[in-house]
Design an enzyme around this catalytic site. Structure first.
Site, PDB file in Angstrom:
ATOM      1  N   LYS A 296       0.828  -1.213   0.000  1.00  0.00           N
ATOM      2  CA  LYS A 296       0.000   0.000   0.000  1.00  0.00           C
ATOM      3  C   LYS A 296       0.862   1.262   0.000  1.00  0.00           C
ATOM      4  O   LYS A 296       0.674   2.157  -0.817  1.00  0.00           O
ATOM      5  CB  LYS A 296      -0.927   0.019   1.233  1.00  0.00           C
ATOM      6  CG  LYS A 296      -1.865  -1.170   1.322  1.00  0.00           C
ATOM      7  CD  LYS A 296      -2.758  -1.107   2.547  1.00  0.00           C
ATOM      8  CE  LYS A 296      -2.009  -1.177   3.870  1.00  0.00           C
ATOM      9  NZ  LYS A 296      -1.319  -2.460   4.120  1.00  0.00           N
TER      10      LYS A 296
ATOM     11  N   ARG B  86      -9.503   1.010   8.435  1.00  0.00           N
ATOM     12  CA  ARG B  86      -9.096  -0.357   8.741  1.00  0.00           C
ATOM     13  C   ARG B  86     -10.191  -1.122   9.467  1.00  0.00           C
ATOM     14  O   ARG B  86      -9.998  -2.301   9.773  1.00  0.00           O
ATOM     15  CB  ARG B  86      -7.862  -0.317   9.642  1.00  0.00           C
ATOM     16  CG  ARG B  86      -6.564  -0.634   8.925  1.00  0.00           C
ATOM     17  CD  ARG B  86      -5.479  -0.612   9.971  1.00  0.00           C
ATOM     18  NE  ARG B  86      -4.315  -1.358   9.625  1.00  0.00           N
ATOM     19  CZ  ARG B  86      -3.232  -0.827   9.047  1.00  0.00           C
ATOM     20  NH1 ARG B  86      -3.227   0.432   8.691  1.00  0.00           N
ATOM     21  NH2 ARG B  86      -2.190  -1.572   8.825  1.00  0.00           N
TER      22      ARG B  86
ATOM     23  N   ARG C  16      11.396  -6.491   4.468  1.00  0.00           N
ATOM     24  CA  ARG C  16      11.107  -5.049   4.520  1.00  0.00           C
ATOM     25  C   ARG C  16      12.085  -4.352   5.466  1.00  0.00           C
ATOM     26  O   ARG C  16      12.344  -4.836   6.557  1.00  0.00           O
ATOM     27  CB  ARG C  16       9.665  -4.798   4.989  1.00  0.00           C
ATOM     28  CG  ARG C  16       9.402  -3.308   5.222  1.00  0.00           C
ATOM     29  CD  ARG C  16       7.960  -2.930   5.091  1.00  0.00           C
ATOM     30  NE  ARG C  16       7.137  -3.350   6.220  1.00  0.00           N
ATOM     31  CZ  ARG C  16       5.839  -3.051   6.329  1.00  0.00           C
ATOM     32  NH1 ARG C  16       5.221  -2.360   5.376  1.00  0.00           N
ATOM     33  NH2 ARG C  16       5.151  -3.482   7.360  1.00  0.00           N
TER      34      ARG C  16
ATOM     35  N   ARG D 170      11.228  -3.091  11.083  1.00  0.00           N
ATOM     36  CA  ARG D 170      10.235  -2.464  11.943  1.00  0.00           C
ATOM     37  C   ARG D 170       9.926  -3.377  13.119  1.00  0.00           C
ATOM     38  O   ARG D 170       9.889  -4.587  12.962  1.00  0.00           O
ATOM     39  CB  ARG D 170       8.960  -2.207  11.133  1.00  0.00           C
ATOM     40  CG  ARG D 170       8.548  -0.766  11.120  1.00  0.00           C
ATOM     41  CD  ARG D 170       7.495  -0.520  10.082  1.00  0.00           C
ATOM     42  NE  ARG D 170       6.207  -1.097  10.463  1.00  0.00           N
ATOM     43  CZ  ARG D 170       5.111  -0.977   9.724  1.00  0.00           C
ATOM     44  NH1 ARG D 170       5.161  -0.307   8.579  1.00  0.00           N
ATOM     45  NH2 ARG D 170       3.983  -1.508  10.116  1.00  0.00           N
TER      46      ARG D 170
ATOM     47  N   ARG E  69      -0.927  -9.548  13.061  1.00  0.00           N
ATOM     48  CA  ARG E  69      -1.492  -8.464  12.249  1.00  0.00           C
ATOM     49  C   ARG E  69      -2.340  -9.021  11.106  1.00  0.00           C
ATOM     50  O   ARG E  69      -3.336  -8.416  10.707  1.00  0.00           O
ATOM     51  CB  ARG E  69      -0.376  -7.562  11.723  1.00  0.00           C
ATOM     52  CG  ARG E  69       0.207  -6.679  12.841  1.00  0.00           C
ATOM     53  CD  ARG E  69       1.583  -6.152  12.505  1.00  0.00           C
ATOM     54  NE  ARG E  69       1.585  -5.246  11.379  1.00  0.00           N
ATOM     55  CZ  ARG E  69       2.621  -5.071  10.567  1.00  0.00           C
ATOM     56  NH1 ARG E  69       3.736  -5.762  10.744  1.00  0.00           N
ATOM     57  NH2 ARG E  69       2.550  -4.224   9.590  1.00  0.00           N
TER      58      ARG E  69
HETATM   59  P1  ADP Z   1       1.277  -1.863   7.366  1.00  0.00           P
HETATM   60  O1  ADP Z   1       1.595  -0.864   6.277  1.00  0.00           O
HETATM   61  O2  ADP Z   1       2.351  -2.871   7.513  1.00  0.00           O
HETATM   62  O3  ADP Z   1      -0.079  -2.455   7.237  1.00  0.00           O
HETATM   63  P2  ADP Z   1       0.868   0.471   8.952  1.00  0.00           P
HETATM   64  O4  ADP Z   1       2.091   1.295   8.926  1.00  0.00           O
HETATM   65  O5  ADP Z   1      -0.255   0.866   8.071  1.00  0.00           O
HETATM   66  O6  ADP Z   1       1.280  -1.041   8.711  1.00  0.00           O
HETATM   67  O7  ADP Z   1       0.301   0.391  10.431  1.00  0.00           O
HETATM   68  C1  ADP Z   1       1.121  -0.003  11.520  1.00  0.00           C
HETATM   69  C2  ADP Z   1       0.248  -0.102  12.771  1.00  0.00           C
HETATM   70  O8  ADP Z   1      -0.313   1.191  13.073  1.00  0.00           O
HETATM   71  C3  ADP Z   1      -0.940  -1.024  12.669  1.00  0.00           C
HETATM   72  O9  ADP Z   1      -0.609  -2.374  12.943  1.00  0.00           O
HETATM   73  C4  ADP Z   1      -1.864  -0.426  13.739  1.00  0.00           C
HETATM   74  O10 ADP Z   1      -1.442  -0.780  15.050  1.00  0.00           O
HETATM   75  C5  ADP Z   1      -1.620   1.065  13.582  1.00  0.00           C
HETATM   76  N1  ADP Z   1      -2.565   1.677  12.632  1.00  0.00           N
HETATM   77  C6  ADP Z   1      -2.269   2.269  11.439  1.00  0.00           C
HETATM   78  N2  ADP Z   1      -3.374   2.721  10.836  1.00  0.00           N
HETATM   79  C7  ADP Z   1      -4.405   2.402  11.657  1.00  0.00           C
HETATM   80  C8  ADP Z   1      -5.819   2.580  11.595  1.00  0.00           C
HETATM   81  N3  ADP Z   1      -6.402   3.182  10.532  1.00  0.00           N
HETATM   82  N4  ADP Z   1      -6.566   2.110  12.629  1.00  0.00           N
HETATM   83  C9  ADP Z   1      -6.005   1.509  13.691  1.00  0.00           C
HETATM   84  N5  ADP Z   1      -4.700   1.304  13.803  1.00  0.00           N
HETATM   85  C10 ADP Z   1      -3.891   1.732  12.808  1.00  0.00           C
HETATM   86  P1  ADP Z   2       2.195  -1.909   3.176  1.00  0.00           P
HETATM   87  O1  ADP Z   2       2.205  -0.401   3.162  1.00  0.00           O
HETATM   88  O2  ADP Z   2       0.985  -2.486   2.498  1.00  0.00           O
HETATM   89  O3  ADP Z   2       2.420  -2.478   4.528  1.00  0.00           O
HETATM   90  P2  ADP Z   2       4.788  -1.688   1.845  1.00  0.00           P
HETATM   91  O4  ADP Z   2       4.517  -0.703   0.776  1.00  0.00           O
HETATM   92  O5  ADP Z   2       5.560  -1.233   3.030  1.00  0.00           O
HETATM   93  O6  ADP Z   2       3.419  -2.409   2.296  1.00  0.00           O
HETATM   94  O7  ADP Z   2       5.515  -2.928   1.165  1.00  0.00           O
HETATM   95  C1  ADP Z   2       5.914  -4.059   1.933  1.00  0.00           C
HETATM   96  C2  ADP Z   2       7.278  -4.538   1.450  1.00  0.00           C
HETATM   97  O8  ADP Z   2       7.163  -5.096   0.142  1.00  0.00           O
HETATM   98  C3  ADP Z   2       8.325  -3.431   1.329  1.00  0.00           C
HETATM   99  O9  ADP Z   2       9.574  -3.975   1.696  1.00  0.00           O
HETATM  100  C4  ADP Z   2       8.289  -3.034  -0.150  1.00  0.00           C
HETATM  101  O10 ADP Z   2       9.551  -2.556  -0.587  1.00  0.00           O
HETATM  102  C5  ADP Z   2       7.920  -4.347  -0.825  1.00  0.00           C
HETATM  103  N1  ADP Z   2       7.008  -4.210  -1.977  1.00  0.00           N
HETATM  104  C6  ADP Z   2       5.948  -3.361  -2.090  1.00  0.00           C
HETATM  105  N2  ADP Z   2       5.276  -3.561  -3.237  1.00  0.00           N
HETATM  106  C7  ADP Z   2       5.901  -4.577  -3.886  1.00  0.00           C
HETATM  107  C8  ADP Z   2       5.666  -5.264  -5.125  1.00  0.00           C
HETATM  108  N3  ADP Z   2       4.655  -4.946  -5.930  1.00  0.00           N
HETATM  109  N4  ADP Z   2       6.521  -6.269  -5.451  1.00  0.00           N
HETATM  110  C9  ADP Z   2       7.538  -6.604  -4.632  1.00  0.00           C
HETATM  111  N5  ADP Z   2       7.815  -6.003  -3.449  1.00  0.00           N
HETATM  112  C10 ADP Z   2       7.006  -5.005  -3.065  1.00  0.00           C
END
Ligand code: ADP
Ligand code: ADP
Ligand code: ZN
Length: 213
Positions: A13, A88, A127, A160, A171
């Site tokens: 995302k 979410r 990541r 992270r 998660r």
């Molecule tokens: P990822 O991209 O790996 O899904 P995020 O960076 O979006 O992780 O979120 C990390 C953490 O921050 C989540 O596991 C949650 O604890 C919190 N968080 C982020 N966005 C939200 C939301 N919209 N509602 C509740 N918790 C959130």
């Molecule tokens: P999210 O915000 O959904 O948690 P991230 O954008 O942080 O996900 O991506 C998760 C991991 O996967 C990161 O290490 C990123 O560099 C890698 N990644 C993201 N999109 C792709 C893709 N389309 N193909 C391969 N690796 C990806």
């Protein structure tokens, strides 16, 4: 253009939201980034969010909704925005729908980046995030020029805290239980678009461009 990024943790995302920012000149708003910044700065919000995040749980809706509604009311978001990591939960989606309705508008696209849990778990181990500026890398898919060092700011790249395998599994459970129902919610609104998250960076970027035009 008002866009939501849906998908499991690690589906891509944030990575692809940043690509949309460059192409469409609208801000990407990541609630995860906002919380991490607040934790780094030691704010009240950061203190409240940290224990939930470290445990792989969602931060309570009441700490998230007002923050996002305020943020999308700012001047730079008047022509649109990309929400990464919000909504979410169904109550969050309802709060967003209501806030947009009050302004006579609505979400244009909910982009759902789809990946299996196994593929997510495999990818998450690679990541890395910059401790300085928060930029995201991947040891294989998006490597920095110099190992362990951010291309943009020279900061150290770290795993992270919530990306250890146990917390990732937690998660994913939370995702299936609380966030996946949003797929149906936005399908009913007629704005859901599904994208195969395993296509690689280029492939997913291309699929998104085709959808957004
Ligand atoms: P990822 O991209 O790996 O899904 P995020 O960076 O979006 O992780 O979120 C990390 C953490 O921050 C989540 O596991 C949650 O604890 C919190 N968080 C982020 N966005 C939200 C939301 N919209 N509602 C509740 N918790 C959130
Ligand atoms: P999210 O915000 O959904 O948690 P991230 O954008 O942080 O996900 O991506 C998760 C991991 O996967 C990161 O290490 C990123 O560099 C890698 N990644 C993201 N999109 C792709 C893709 N389309 N193909 C391969 N690796 C990806
Ligand atoms: Zn950096």
């Amino acid at each position: 253009m008002k866009i939501i990024m849906l998908g499991a943790p690690g589906a891509g995302k944030g990575t692809h939201a940043k690509g949309i920012v460059e192409a469409y000149k609208i801000p990407a708003i990541s609630t995860g980034d906002i919380f991490r910044q607040n934790i780094k700065e030691g704010t009240e919000l950061g203190k409240k969010a940290k224990s939930y995040m470290d445990a792989g749980d969602l931060v309570p809706d009441d700490l998230v909704c007002d923050l996002v509604v305020d943020r999308i009311g700012k001047d730079d978001a008047k022509d649109g925005f990309i929400l990464d990591g919000f909504p979410r939960t169904i109550p969050q989606a309802e709060a967003l729908t209501k806030a947009l309705e009050a302004k006579g508008t609505a979400i244009d696209y909910a982009l759902d980046i789809e990946m299996s849990d196994d593929a997510i778990i495999e990818r998450m181990g690679g990541r890395r995030v910059c401790a300085g500026c928060g930029a995201t890398y991947h040891v294989v898919n998006v490597p920095p020029k110099k190992e362990g060092i951010c291309d943009k700011c020279g900061g150290n790249l770290e795993l992270r805290k919530d990306d250890d395998p146990e917390t990732v599994k937690k998660r994913l459970d939370v995702y299936h239980e609380q966030t996946a129902p949003l797929i149906d919610y936005y399908k009913k609104q007629g704005v859901l678009r599904e994208i195969d998250g395993t296509l690689g960076i280029e492939g997913v970027s291309k699929a998104i461009k085709e959808i957004l035009g």
